[in-house]
Design a protein around this motif. Structure first.
Motif, short mmCIF file in Angstrom:
data_model
loop_
_atom_site.label_atom_id
_atom_site.label_comp_id
_atom_site.label_asym_id
_atom_site.label_seq_id
_atom_site.Cartn_x
_atom_site.Cartn_y
_atom_site.Cartn_z
N ALA A 188 0.95 -1.20 -0.05
CA ALA A 188 0.13 0.02 0.01
C ALA A 188 1.17 1.30 -0.15
O ALA A 188 0.57 2.22 -0.82
N GLY A 189 2.02 1.20 0.82
CA GLY A 189 3.07 2.36 0.83
C GLY A 189 3.63 2.82 -0.57
O GLY A 189 3.68 3.82 -1.08
N GLN A 190 3.99 1.70 -1.15
CA GLN A 190 4.46 1.97 -2.31
C GLN A 190 3.48 2.38 -3.39
O GLN A 190 3.83 3.19 -4.33
N GLU A 191 2.35 1.81 -3.41
CA GLU A 191 1.11 2.12 -4.36
C GLU A 191 0.97 3.70 -4.26
O GLU A 191 0.65 4.27 -5.07
N ARG A 195 1.09 6.41 -6.99
CA ARG A 195 -0.01 7.25 -7.21
C ARG A 195 0.24 8.68 -7.13
O ARG A 195 -0.59 9.39 -7.67
N GLN A 196 0.90 9.12 -6.12
CA GLN A 196 1.02 10.47 -5.92
C GLN A 196 1.85 11.15 -7.16
O GLN A 196 1.57 12.14 -7.54
N GLY A 197 2.97 10.11 -7.52
CA GLY A 197 3.54 10.69 -8.66
C GLY A 197 2.68 10.81 -9.88
O GLY A 197 2.65 11.82 -10.54
N ALA A 198 2.02 9.81 -10.14
CA ALA A 198 1.05 9.92 -11.42
C ALA A 198 0.12 11.02 -11.18
O ALA A 198 -0.14 11.87 -12.43
N LEU A 199 -0.83 11.62 -10.20
CA LEU A 199 -1.42 12.44 -9.97
C LEU A 199 -0.64 13.69 -10.10
O LEU A 199 -1.10 14.67 -10.82
N ARG A 200 0.52 14.04 -9.50
CA ARG A 200 1.25 15.20 -9.89
C ARG A 200 1.76 15.13 -11.33
O ARG A 200 1.55 16.50 -12.05
N GLU A 201 2.14 14.27 -12.09
CA GLU A 201 2.19 14.26 -13.61
C GLU A 201 1.22 14.74 -14.41
O GLU A 201 1.16 15.66 -15.26
N LEU A 202 0.05 14.08 -14.08
CA LEU A 202 -1.31 14.53 -14.46
C LEU A 202 -1.55 15.88 -14.60
O LEU A 202 -2.13 16.54 -15.12
N LEU A 203 -1.71 16.22 -13.13
CA LEU A 203 -1.96 17.72 -13.04
C LEU A 203 -1.00 18.71 -13.91
O LEU A 203 -1.51 19.69 -14.28
N LEU A 233 -5.88 7.38 -5.81
CA LEU A 233 -4.60 7.53 -4.80
C LEU A 233 -5.63 7.49 -3.43
O LEU A 233 -4.94 7.08 -2.60
N ALA A 234 -6.71 7.97 -3.34
CA ALA A 234 -7.55 7.89 -2.23
C ALA A 234 -7.72 6.31 -1.75
O ALA A 234 -7.60 6.04 -0.47
N ASP A 235 -7.93 5.61 -2.79
CA ASP A 235 -7.99 4.10 -2.36
C ASP A 235 -6.84 3.69 -1.92
O ASP A 235 -6.68 2.90 -0.67
N ALA A 236 -5.68 3.93 -2.53
CA ALA A 236 -4.30 3.52 -1.98
C ALA A 236 -4.06 3.69 -0.68
O ALA A 236 -3.61 3.06 0.37
N ARG A 237 -4.56 5.13 -0.46
CA ARG A 237 -4.34 5.81 0.96
C ARG A 237 -5.15 4.93 2.00
O ARG A 237 -4.98 4.87 3.23
N ARG A 238 -6.54 4.75 1.60
CA ARG A 238 -7.15 3.93 2.67
C ARG A 238 -6.73 2.73 3.00
O ARG A 238 -6.70 2.54 4.21
N ARG A 239 -6.23 1.92 1.94
CA ARG A 239 -5.64 0.68 2.46
C ARG A 239 -4.21 0.90 3.20
O ARG A 239 -3.91 0.16 4.15
N SER A 299 8.29 1.16 3.43
CA SER A 299 8.10 0.86 1.99
C SER A 299 7.90 2.24 1.20
O SER A 299 8.27 2.04 0.05
N ALA A 300 7.46 3.09 1.65
CA ALA A 300 7.21 4.30 0.56
C ALA A 300 8.58 4.81 0.65
O ALA A 300 9.01 5.25 -0.47
N THR A 301 9.67 4.65 1.69
CA THR A 301 10.89 5.42 1.38
C THR A 301 11.70 4.46 0.36
O THR A 301 12.39 5.06 -0.52
#
Length: 544
Positions: A188-191, A195-203, A233-239, A299-301
């Motif tokens: 979940a942390g890796q996801e 997802r945060q990177g993908a959202l930033r890129e799309l924005l 991203l919200a779904d990954a954050r919930r998990r 994991s996120a690190t």
């Protein structure tokens, strides 16, 4: 190890003194907290019991109260020092890592650089670097957890050994269960990081295209894409939150079980000592929690480190430099920079820009027959090509900064007089002098405060500042009115005569073409006399 991992490890070693200081202070915080709470529990309970027994007058409250004050001061001071030292070390590490990341992005092969959008680059340089920074700042928590277990165990041991054994058992179980729960958290942390990177890129992409989206009434479709990325991203954050909540629950249950269990087992030693043991166990368990949270964030690190590591390319093998800056063209011969003026002409879409991008190392191109000095152009690394050719592209990208910031890209050591000379040669000095702060005037994102012609001339001035033997100009007078174009061409002619640089110009404009004694097409080339109408007759090389 990747280049990024090697760099990070080296910088962490460089800051090991600061990190060690932070770890020792974190240990002092954890030990002082455990002893402070335990001693406070004993003091309150013992004082209450003495009062009920009528022995309050003989109860020595001065020494315990003084010790409690001392522990509180130590805890507060050590906490401040630990945060200061830990974050100072993290900032020092990242102060070296960030410039290296910028260099890695700027120096990456064209295919990799062009595949990295501004949004994705921003995500990596902000979000992923931030994750690494927090991981470094949290490192002292490991020493704090060890000190909490040691101090708590020894204090409880002095009350009753069996209670200390229970405490250590529960602490071990908490650490073990956290490790087991982190398996769920890792994915979940890796996801979340991805997802945060993908959202930033799309924005970044949608904001860059905002005028077109409004023009063609596509805002709703863009908003829907952003909403879908945000929902993922919200779904990954919930998990991630669910798995993180399990770790917090493990800590809370272990803390409560330790406090109750130690209290019950320590009761034979007296109520006051049982209170000391229970509160010490609770404080020590709480001291372990920062280390458990640090473990949960790994994991996120790791994902952030992997994404940053992908920016680093292995150093290219050393390659001999050409012996000279002479340029050899098939059907034309060898031209030294001094006095050489080459026009790249031809119909739109025939590959003129592709050819000059190959010359500057932005595009792979075999370019058979084109040589630089004694070496084929295609065999030279980008760093060599960029030292040979000073490039002013057709669609110039400018920094979100000042005029000075943009000029100094070509020569960071340029004197102010040289900056004004380059601006004057590009017929832009008057415009810059009229700006509120001259060279230090802010020109906005990609030079949005300037007109299209002014942006082009600023790019031209930047190329003039380079000390490269060849000027490589792509449509240098496009979008300029006729008087300005004549002035730019006249000053370019004067500059070439003064500096001895060679000129390679992609152009459709006669005012620039008449400067050149050699006309080259991506399909054909030949040398002509000045003023002779261009008529290409020889094959140069296919470009696309």
């Amino acid at each position: 190890m990747s280049g990024f991992a090697d760099l990070l490890a080296a910088e962490i070693r460089r800051e090991r003194a600061g990190l060690l200081r932070a770890a020792l202070l974190a240990a002092a915080v954890a030990a002082a907290t455990a002893m402070l709470l335990g001693l406070s529990g004993w003091f309150i309970t013992a004082a209450g019991a003495a009062g009920l027994a009528g022995a309050a007058a003989g109860f020595n409250y001065l020494l315990p109260s003084a010790t409690i004050r001392l522990l509180a001061i130590v805890r507060t001071g050590a906490r401040y020092g630990e945060r200061l030292a830990g974050h100072a070390a993290a900032f020092a590490v990242l102060a070296q890592v960030r410039p290296a990341l910028y260099r890695a992005i700027a120096g990456s092969p064209p295919a990799a650089a062009l595949a990295l959008t501004s949004g994705e680059a921003s995500a990596r340089l902000v979000q992923d670097v931030g994750a690494i920074e927090m991981a470094i700042a949290r490192r002292p928590a490991r020493a704090g957890a060890a000190a909490a277990i040691a101090a708590g165990g020894l204090l409880i041991l002095s009350v009753r050994p069996v209670a200390a054994l229970l405490f250590l058992l529960l602490a071990g179980m908490a650490v073990g269960l956290t490790g087991w729960s982190c398996r769920r958290l890792d994915e979940a942390g890796q996801e979340v990081q991805r997802r945060q990177g993908a959202l930033r890129e799309l924005l970044g992409l949608q904001l860059a295209a905002a005028p077109e989206l409004r023009c063609y009434r596509m805002e709703d479709a863009a908003i829907a894409r952003i909403a879908a990325a945000d929902a993922a991203l919200a779904d990954a954050r919930r998990r991630q939150a669910a798995a993180g909540g399990a770790i917090e629950a493990i800590g809370a249950l272990a803390t409560g079980a330790a406090a109750v269990g130690v209290f019950l087992l320590a009761m034979p030693a007296g109520t006051a000592l049982a209170a000391l043991g229970a509160l010490t166990a609770a404080a020590a368990m709480d001291g372990i929690m920062p280390a458990l949270r640090e473990r949960a964030a790994r994991s996120a690190t790791r994902e952030a480190a992997a994404r940053l590591g992908a920016l680093f390319m292995p150093d290219p093998p050393p390659f001999p430099k050409p012996r000279s800056a002479a340029l050899t063209l098939p059907g034309v011969g060898t031209l030294v920079p001094a006095g050489a003026r080459i026009a790249i002409t031809g119909a739109t879409g025939t590959g003129k820009t592709s050819l000059v991008e190959a010359m500057i190392g932005l595009r792979h191109h075999d370019a058979p027959g084109i040589r630089l000095g004694d070496m084929p152009l295609a065999a030279l690394p980008a760093a060599t090509l960029r030292a040979i050719f000073a490039w002013a592209p057709q669609d110039a990208q400018l920094l979100a900064g000042t005029v000075r910031d943009n000029l100094l890209l070509a020569d960071p050591d340029a004197a102010e007089r040289a900056l004004w000379d380059a601006l004057d040669a590009a017929c832009l000095a008057g415009v810059v002098r009229a700006l509120p702060h001259g060279l230090d005037s802010w020109i906005g994102e990609n030079g949005e405060q300037l007109s299209g012609g002014e942006r082009r001339r600023l790019s031209l001035a930047r190329a003039y500042l380079s000390r490269a033997p060849w000027l490589l100009l792509d449509e240098p007078t496009e979008a300029l009115d006729a008087p300005t174009e004549r002035a730019v061409v006249e000053r370019l002619t004067q500059r070439l005569a003064r500096t001895g640089q060679g000129l390679i110009a992609v152009t459709h404009r006669d005012a620039v073409a008449v400067l050149c004694t050699v006309h080259v097409s991506p399909a054909t080339c030949r040398a002509i006399d000045p003023g002779t109408p261009h008529r290409a007759v020889r094959v140069l090389a296919p470009v696309d």
